[in-house]
Design an enzyme around this catalytic site. Structure first.
Site, PDB file in Angstrom:
ATOM      1  N   ILE A  16       0.941  -1.107  -0.005  1.00 16.62           N
ATOM      2  CA  ILE A  16       0.034  -0.029  -0.128  1.00 16.62           C
ATOM      3  C   ILE A  16       1.027   1.089   0.104  1.00 16.62           C
ATOM      4  O   ILE A  16       1.937   1.161   0.718  1.00 16.62           O
ATOM      5  CB  ILE A  16      -0.994  -0.171   1.242  1.00 16.62           C
ATOM      6  CG1 ILE A  16      -1.842   1.307   1.372  1.00 16.62           C
ATOM      7  CG2 ILE A  16      -0.377  -0.336   2.755  1.00 16.62           C
ATOM      8  CD1 ILE A  16      -2.919   1.115   2.394  1.00 16.62           C
ATOM      9  N   SER A  17       0.658   2.119  -0.990  1.00 18.94           N
ATOM     10  CA  SER A  17       1.565   3.235  -1.032  1.00 18.94           C
ATOM     11  C   SER A  17       1.546   3.992   0.106  1.00 18.94           C
ATOM     12  O   SER A  17       0.375   4.204   0.811  1.00 18.94           O
ATOM     13  CB  SER A  17       1.129   4.108  -2.239  1.00 18.94           C
ATOM     14  OG  SER A  17       1.073   3.457  -3.505  1.00 18.94           O
ATOM     15  N   GLN A  18       2.561   4.939   0.393  1.00 16.35           N
ATOM     16  CA  GLN A  18       2.860   5.702   1.457  1.00 16.35           C
ATOM     17  C   GLN A  18       1.953   7.216   1.430  1.00 16.35           C
ATOM     18  O   GLN A  18       1.620   7.616   0.150  1.00 16.35           O
ATOM     19  CB  GLN A  18       4.166   6.458   1.406  1.00 16.35           C
ATOM     20  CG  GLN A  18       4.850   7.219   2.552  1.00 16.35           C
ATOM     21  CD  GLN A  18       6.314   7.580   1.814  1.00 16.35           C
ATOM     22  OE1 GLN A  18       6.882   7.076   1.006  1.00 16.35           O
ATOM     23  NE2 GLN A  18       6.680   8.763   2.553  1.00 16.35           N
TER      24      GLN A  18
END
Ligand code: SAH
Length: 225
Positions: A61-63
């Protein structure tokens, strides 16, 4: 007690996003989506730290700051139709939906798509999850006001450029509505090299391109899983 930690983590992320130049409107959009629902481990406060997290199948999951910058660059208006390439957890798709868009999200790994579909049905019903190869876009719902890609590629897939909405005609005394925006990490798809996050915008006679920041994404993989 646990609630306090969660509130402190959310407040810290709000401050970090604002310090990165994210607009208050986009910050509010991000904070309106329950990020803890999209990460596997059971620590809600940990989910709000500004970092990417493993979601299984070697994907992340992206930052939050990167999701915020991508959402802001996509300049989503209520009613926009948006393509999200690389559903992963579904978090970016939920944020785009919270900004008012109707979102089509495409993921090549069926198990991730299935899990994201379950989460999004409860959290962001304006998102439809599709299983397929996002390097081909999703022609059935094109043109898109924005396309957001969460995986790195050496070259921009031509189908994504083709599926961006052309700018609207100018009305009397009015500026033409903007053409479609593509936000995509371009460069060597490797954890050892940062990629350039680009904003490409469709204009009346072509495309403009702008470098937003350097990022690290998993590779955009063509073909079926
Ligand atoms: N936006 C996601 C980030 C997921 S990481 C989130 O918010 O959680 C990138 C995702 O892109 C991975 O799930 C990976 O499986 C997917 N992916 C890679 N290549 C793809 C392709 N060609 N088509 C669709 N999805 C792809």
């Amino acid at each position: 007690m646990g609630g306090d930690r969660l509130e402190r983590a959310r407040a810290a992320l709000r401050a970090t996003l604002l310090a990165h130049g994210v607009t208050p409107a986009v910050v509010d959009t991000l904070l309106s989506v329950p990020r803890e629902r999209f990460v596997p481990d059971g620590d809600p406060a940990g989910a709000w730290q500004d970092r990417a997290m493993a979601i299984g199948h070697d994907q992340t999951i992206s930052q939050p700051t990167v999701v915020a910058v991508m959402t802001q660059a996509a300049a989503v208006q209520p009613g926009d139709v948006v393509l999200d390439v690389g559903t992963g957890s579904g978090y970016q798709a939920a944020v785009l939906a919270a900004a008012g868009a109707t979102v089509h999200s495409i993921e090549r790994i069926p198990a991730l798509a299935a899990r994201a579909r379950r989460t999004l049905a409860e959290v962001a019903p304006a998102v439809t999850v599709h299983v397929g190869d996002g390097t081909k876009g999703l022609p059935g719902y094109a043109p898109y006001d924005a396309i957001v890609v969460a995986a790195a590629t050496r070259t921009i897939p031509p189908a994504l450029l083709e599926q961006l909405r052309p700018p609207g005609p100018e009305g009397a005394g009015e500026a033409a509505p903007r053409g479609g925006r593509l936000v995509i990490p371009v460069g060597e798809p490797s954890w050892l090299h940062a990629q350039r996050l680009l904003l490409v915008e469709r204009t009346a006679d072509g495309f403009t391109q702008q470098h937003l920041l350097d990022v690290l994404f998993v590779p955009l993989v063509g073909g079926p899983a």
